[in-house]
Design a protein around this motif. Structure first.
Motif, PDB file in Angstrom:
ATOM      1  N   ARG A  31       0.122   4.502   0.129  1.00  0.00           N
ATOM      2  CA  ARG A  31      -0.379   5.756   0.709  1.00  0.00           C
ATOM      3  C   ARG A  31       0.551   6.389   1.728  1.00  0.00           C
ATOM      4  N   SER A  32       0.940   5.662   2.740  1.00  0.00           N
ATOM      5  CA  SER A  32       1.774   6.264   3.792  1.00  0.00           C
ATOM      6  C   SER A  32       3.146   6.652   3.261  1.00  0.00           C
ATOM      7  N   ASP A  40       0.867  -1.173   0.000  1.00  0.00           N
ATOM      8  CA  ASP A  40       0.000   0.000   0.000  1.00  0.00           C
ATOM      9  C   ASP A  40       0.906   1.227   0.000  1.00  0.00           C
TER      10      ASP A  40
END
Length: 93
Positions: A30-31, A28
């Motif tokens: 996003r972070s 993922d």
């Protein structure tokens, strides 16, 4: 934010050979993207290292081997982002 100079394909290929690309595709983003947008010293270090190598693939691989996992992951994301930007500009013309 710094930008990669030179051959993006060479950087991608070196990251692929180091086994960085596959795990990054599965994660993922996003972070990590938020971290990059705020300004990541690790990414800056990675980009400087890549830009110093020019088109020398042997030197590029050696430099990438000195970077930590987080820096390599962010570099892979930056390569993807710059490839996308390049192709977007090409499609507009």
């Amino acid at each position: 934010m710094r930008h990669l100079q030179g051959d993006l394909q060479a950087v991608f290929d070196a990251l692929y050979d180091l086994g960085v690309i596959e795990p990054v595709l599965a994660m993922d983003w996003r972070s990590r993207l938020l971290e990059m947008e705020k300004g990541s010293p690790q990414l800056d270090t990675a980009i400087i290292a890549v830009n110093e190598c020019g088109r020398d693939r042997t030197q590029l691989t050696k430099k990438l081997n000195t970077l930590d996992k987080d820096a390599l992951e962010m570099l892979a994301m930056e390569v993807a982002r710059e490839f996308a930007d390049y192709h977007t500009r090409q499609d507009l013309h």
